[in-house]
Design a protein around this motif. Sequence first.
Motif, PDB file in Angstrom:
ATOM      1  N   GLY A 193       0.809  -1.214   0.000  1.00  0.00           N
ATOM      2  CA  GLY A 193       0.000   0.000   0.000  1.00  0.00           C
ATOM      3  C   GLY A 193       0.840   1.261   0.000  1.00  0.00           C
ATOM      4  N   VAL A 194       1.982   1.217   0.718  1.00  0.00           N
ATOM      5  CA  VAL A 194       2.872   2.377   0.780  1.00  0.00           C
ATOM      6  C   VAL A 194       3.377   2.733  -0.612  1.00  0.00           C
ATOM      7  N   VAL A 195       3.585   1.726  -1.455  1.00  0.00           N
ATOM      8  CA  VAL A 195       4.074   1.977  -2.808  1.00  0.00           C
ATOM      9  C   VAL A 195       2.931   2.265  -3.777  1.00  0.00           C
ATOM     10  N   VAL A 196       1.867   1.456  -3.702  1.00  0.00           N
ATOM     11  CA  VAL A 196       0.805   1.514  -4.701  1.00  0.00           C
ATOM     12  C   VAL A 196      -0.083   2.740  -4.514  1.00  0.00           C
ATOM     13  N   VAL A 197      -0.465   3.054  -3.272  1.00  0.00           N
ATOM     14  CA  VAL A 197      -1.407   4.161  -3.044  1.00  0.00           C
ATOM     15  C   VAL A 197      -0.863   5.496  -3.561  1.00  0.00           C
ATOM     16  N   PRO A 198       0.390   5.872  -3.294  1.00  0.00           N
ATOM     17  CA  PRO A 198       0.887   7.128  -3.880  1.00  0.00           C
ATOM     18  C   PRO A 198       0.875   7.121  -5.408  1.00  0.00           C
ATOM     19  N   LEU A 199       1.207   5.973  -6.024  1.00  0.00           N
ATOM     20  CA  LEU A 199       1.175   5.888  -7.487  1.00  0.00           C
ATOM     21  C   LEU A 199      -0.240   6.058  -8.020  1.00  0.00           C
ATOM     22  N   PHE A 200      -1.188   5.329  -7.416  1.00  0.00           N
ATOM     23  CA  PHE A 200      -2.586   5.468  -7.823  1.00  0.00           C
ATOM     24  C   PHE A 200      -3.045   6.918  -7.666  1.00  0.00           C
ATOM     25  N   THR A 201      -2.691   7.529  -6.537  1.00  0.00           N
ATOM     26  CA  THR A 201      -3.126   8.903  -6.266  1.00  0.00           C
ATOM     27  C   THR A 201      -2.579   9.871  -7.302  1.00  0.00           C
ATOM     28  N   PHE A 202      -1.299   9.706  -7.643  1.00  0.00           N
ATOM     29  CA  PHE A 202      -0.682  10.581  -8.651  1.00  0.00           C
ATOM     30  C   PHE A 202      -1.421  10.475  -9.980  1.00  0.00           C
ATOM     31  N   PHE A 203      -1.679   9.247 -10.435  1.00  0.00           N
ATOM     32  CA  PHE A 203      -2.329   9.082 -11.730  1.00  0.00           C
ATOM     33  C   PHE A 203      -3.785   9.548 -11.702  1.00  0.00           C
ATOM     34  N   LEU A 204      -4.464   9.398 -10.570  1.00  0.00           N
ATOM     35  CA  LEU A 204      -5.835   9.898 -10.457  1.00  0.00           C
ATOM     36  C   LEU A 204      -5.879  11.420 -10.567  1.00  0.00           C
ATOM     37  N   LEU A 205      -4.876  12.092  -9.984  1.00  0.00           N
ATOM     38  CA  LEU A 205      -4.803  13.553 -10.098  1.00  0.00           C
ATOM     39  C   LEU A 205      -4.390  13.969 -11.514  1.00  0.00           C
ATOM     40  N   TYR A 206      -3.423  13.269 -12.079  1.00  0.00           N
ATOM     41  CA  TYR A 206      -2.882  13.643 -13.381  1.00  0.00           C
ATOM     42  C   TYR A 206      -3.894  13.386 -14.513  1.00  0.00           C
ATOM     43  N   TYR A 207      -4.632  12.256 -14.431  1.00  0.00           N
ATOM     44  CA  TYR A 207      -5.584  11.881 -15.476  1.00  0.00           C
ATOM     45  C   TYR A 207      -7.033  12.223 -15.103  1.00  0.00           C
ATOM     46  N   ARG A 208      -7.239  13.180 -14.219  1.00  0.00           N
ATOM     47  CA  ARG A 208      -8.588  13.420 -13.681  1.00  0.00           C
ATOM     48  C   ARG A 208      -9.611  13.765 -14.771  1.00  0.00           C
TER      49      ARG A 208
END
Length: 376
Positions: A155-170
């Motif tokens: 989760g420490v690795v995946v959640v920040p990645l998911f969050t970044f892409f959700l913001l970038y591809y919103r």
Amino acid sequence: MIKFSNSLRSLNLAASLLSLVLIIALLYVLQGVLIPLLFSILLAISLFPITRFFEKFKLNRVTASLLSVLIAIVLIGTLVWFIVHQVIVIGANGDDLQVRFMHILETIQKWFTRRFGIEEGEITKQITGFSNRVVSNAGVIVSTAFGSVGGILAGVVVVPLFTFFLLYYRDFFREFFFLAFASASKELVSDVLNKIYYVVQSYLVGLVTVMGIVAVLNTVGLLVLGIPYAWFFGILASLLMLLPYIGIAIGSILPALFALATRDSAWYAVGVVAWFQVVQFLEGNFLTPNIVGGKVSINPLMALIGLLLGGMLFGLAGLILAIPITAVLKVVFDAVPSMKAYGFLIGEPEKYHLKRFSGKIIMKRWKINQAPTNQE
């Protein structure tokens, strides 16, 4: 014709129930992906205003999204470091605390002996038996612990990645919903998405605000009582508010036990529990209603049912995610004509529902003629 209609209705009901069972089973099987994704969505919604703030200063979307995620990592990491550091500091005095707890245990044993006639060795025997059972299942416990650690590290690795892409591809994801619901009005889809964002954002900001106030109130009470590490226990109890309704109550147990181990009188522990209950009363009746207010209009019964279902489906993560997911479901149900009744069921009752003659008000509201109660 009537029989065919009834058969068709029964077939539709059976298909709906089967679909519901399959969806729940699929959610359970895919929880390893869904849980990090759901937490990432909540985090992305929380960070969206920060991202927009950076973009106003002519930063491109990649940089703005990355900075927002880094800020979240720093804040959460600082909080985790504080808790871990305090646990290590408290553990450094573990020998003294162990001696004190053994003294408390002996006192409890003597009280049970005087009060109920139970032999002093009986309680110790039960505790020893429990310890042996724990040791015998040590392999299962260790494997479960390592599984949890693995899940946390993932989760420490995946959640920040998911969050970044959700913001970038919103905006990309927003257009996906327009395509997915092509038969619906685009204005309606956009309005539902805006409402979901508003409800979740309001809930998260309100929750963080209430947690901050509760942390201060908890800490002030512990400082007045002279309990060591007051800030640690106060903040820890406020973080447990992520478990609605029961968080503060659970959070009062640790400082109460610590008060028993470090103070000369049991009244300090009673004072800790009493103060935390006062804070919980203030939080439930004044802080949350006035800060979060009607922005997340879920009645307590549906909230509790959502918590139970979330806990059964996703465990601890489900308890944390239950309220925002239920709030999102209400927004969706309210927007779909065939589901409005379920949105109504999740929401808060109106004032007339709680009046003395609410039954008559509802009958009049729906223009239903009541049959006479006395028939001759």
